[in-house]
Design an enzyme around this catalytic site. Structure first.
Site, PDB file in Angstrom:
ATOM      1  N   ASP A  79      47.679  15.031 -22.650  1.00 51.08           N
ATOM      2  CA  ASP A  79      47.961  14.322 -23.886  1.00 51.08           C
ATOM      3  C   ASP A  79      47.512  15.192 -25.076  1.00 51.08           C
ATOM      4  O   ASP A  79      47.826  16.379 -25.119  1.00 51.08           O
ATOM      5  CB  ASP A  79      47.265  12.953 -23.870  1.00 51.08           C
ATOM      6  CG  ASP A  79      47.686  12.028 -24.997  1.00 51.08           C
ATOM      7  OD1 ASP A  79      48.811  11.516 -24.945  1.00 51.08           O
ATOM      8  OD2 ASP A  79      46.887  11.840 -25.939  1.00 51.08           O
ATOM      9  N   TYR A  92      47.069  10.196 -37.295  1.00 48.31           N
ATOM     10  CA  TYR A  92      47.763  10.361 -38.579  1.00 48.31           C
ATOM     11  C   TYR A  92      47.719  11.822 -39.013  1.00 48.31           C
ATOM     12  O   TYR A  92      48.732  12.390 -39.450  1.00 48.31           O
ATOM     13  CB  TYR A  92      47.094   9.465 -39.628  1.00 48.31           C
ATOM     14  CG  TYR A  92      47.651   9.612 -41.018  1.00 48.31           C
ATOM     15  CD1 TYR A  92      48.647   8.764 -41.477  1.00 48.31           C
ATOM     16  CD2 TYR A  92      47.157  10.587 -41.892  1.00 48.31           C
ATOM     17  CE1 TYR A  92      49.150   8.885 -42.771  1.00 48.31           C
ATOM     18  CE2 TYR A  92      47.656  10.724 -43.168  1.00 48.31           C
ATOM     19  CZ  TYR A  92      48.658   9.866 -43.614  1.00 48.31           C
ATOM     20  OH  TYR A  92      49.157  10.004 -44.885  1.00 48.31           O
ATOM     21  N   HIS A 125      49.958   9.445 -16.444  1.00 50.95           N
ATOM     22  CA  HIS A 125      49.380  10.025 -17.647  1.00 50.95           C
ATOM     23  C   HIS A 125      47.885  10.316 -17.540  1.00 50.95           C
ATOM     24  O   HIS A 125      47.365  11.160 -18.244  1.00 50.95           O
ATOM     25  CB  HIS A 125      49.620   9.056 -18.810  1.00 50.95           C
ATOM     26  CG  HIS A 125      49.349   9.618 -20.162  1.00 50.95           C
ATOM     27  ND1 HIS A 125      50.142  10.569 -20.745  1.00 50.95           N
ATOM     28  CD2 HIS A 125      48.351   9.371 -21.052  1.00 50.95           C
ATOM     29  CE1 HIS A 125      49.676  10.868 -21.944  1.00 50.95           C
ATOM     30  NE2 HIS A 125      48.580  10.170 -22.147  1.00 50.95           N
TER      31      HIS A 125
END
Length: 376
Positions: free
Chosen positions: A176, A307, A354
């Protein structure tokens, strides 16, 4: 503080534990959503069961002891407090391995993996000194010092961390966000990095492809493999990307709820663990991860780092070191998305997705030993 590295112990106060239990006991529950199963989010029965276990069955003190069985430290790099596990193998031939978690995860992801790496079975397998940092803004790498903590800046901090620890040669592993950070470290510090190993799965690969410029244009819907990739990309855009869209655009707003509501935090993370796993993940390990987010109030700061990454263009130089890929839940789509050059280490596992460090730690540890064993 300079280059100082200080020992660290996880110590959550009893007031924090009692406060969490009171919040869970007084939670306001909605009615069950219409529809079947997980189609609209975490089913009420599943979240109630997890919350009740978190409140009255889950033993944080035992998990705290489990974490503290691993030597932990903090240091300050580029103005940011960095927390990390540093677990040295007793083996004289052990190789340093820097492992990096992703989102919504923490070093708790590696609880079942570390011993397999430091003291491997069979005993003649490659052993590792494991360095596992908490990403900036995650768990005990808080508070976040300010804006700008995307993957490039994090990778530069990891390079400095390994310098402070005195490692001249080391390997990298991640999944990830951790895969991106590891690849960037390899590009920044190629003279010291012996190789970089990452994990992926068909869902993750398709999600990454969604953000790759022109990927959809390079795929032919008439080809069954390409169509499977396009379908996954489309499904992620329509059904799976809401959590990311919120954090990539309004991290402050969702952060209030993630810091103030244990139910929202639990649902937010449990949904992703459910969607992104194929093999069972122990509920206590899941709750340890959620608890780290809760006790450190990092739900908002993790959102801010997502973000930052969404608005960053700093990817660093490309890596030129040996690369390894371990694909869990493998099918033919991942090779189409990741055209690994000849000679690249490539392993495929039929189960897991994952979070292989939680789903299939023995298989992941074995692949790490195979990849890094011949590298120097």
């Amino acid at each position: 503080m300079g280059d100082r590295i200080e020992p660290f112990t996880v110590e959550v106060s009893q007031d924090e534990l009692d406060g969490l239990r009171v919040r869970l006991q007084n939670a306001r529950w909605p009615d069950e959503a219409p529809g079947d199963g997980w189609t609209r989010g975490v089913p009420l029965a599943r979240l109630r069961g997890l919350a009740e276990h978190w409140q009255s069955g889950y033993d944080w003190r035992a998990q705290e002891d489990r974490l503290n069985a691993f030597p932990q430290f903090t240091t300050r790099i580029d103005g940011q407090r960095i927390h990390f596990l540093h677990v040295r193998s007793p083996r004289p031939d052990a190789k340093p391995l820097l492992i990096t978690h992703g989102y919504p995860s923490s070093v708790a992801e590696f609880l079942h993996l570390i011993d397999l790496l430091t003291e491997p079975e069979p005993p003649d397998g490659q052993a590792f000194h494991v360095i596992a940092p908490s990403l900036p803004g995650y768990a005990f790498s808080t508070p976040l010092s300010g804006p700008g903590w995307a993957m490039g800046r994090t990778a530069a901090a990891w390079v400095e961390l390994m310098r402070r620890l005195g490692y001249e040669r080391y390997g990298l592993h991640g999944g990830d966000v951790g895969a991106g950070v590891s690849g960037t470290v390899a590009g920044l510090d190629g003279a010291r990095v012996i190789g970089v190993h990452v994990v992926t799965d068909p869902l993750t690969a398709a999600n990454v492809a969604t953000f790759m410029p022109g990927m959809a244009d390079r795929l032919d819907a008439a080809d069954p493999v390409d169509k499977a990739i396009l379908d996954r990309m489309d499904a992620f855009r329509r059904e799976g990307s809401g959590y990311l869209a919120i954090q990539n655009s309004r991290p402050q707003t969702i952060g209030y709820g993630l810091v103030d509501s244990p139910l929202l935090l639990l649902a937010w993370i449990a949904e992703k663990v459910h969607e992104w796993t194929d093999l069972p993940v122990d509920d206590d390990q899941l709750l340890t991860n959620v608890s780290l987010y809760w006790f450190t109030r990092c739900g908002m700061t993790t959102a801010h780092t997502l973000y930052e990454q969404a608005h960053s263009t700093d990817w660093g130089p490309p890596a030129s070191v040996p690369q390894g890929f371990a694909v869990f839940g493998a099918d033919e789509t991942v090779r189409r998305i990741i055209p690994a050059p000849a000679g690249t280490h490539w392993s495929e596992f039929p189960r897991g997705k994952h979070f292989p460090a939680m789903e299939a730690p023995a298989e992941l540890a074995a692949d790490l030993r195979t990849f890094f064993g011949p590298l120097t």
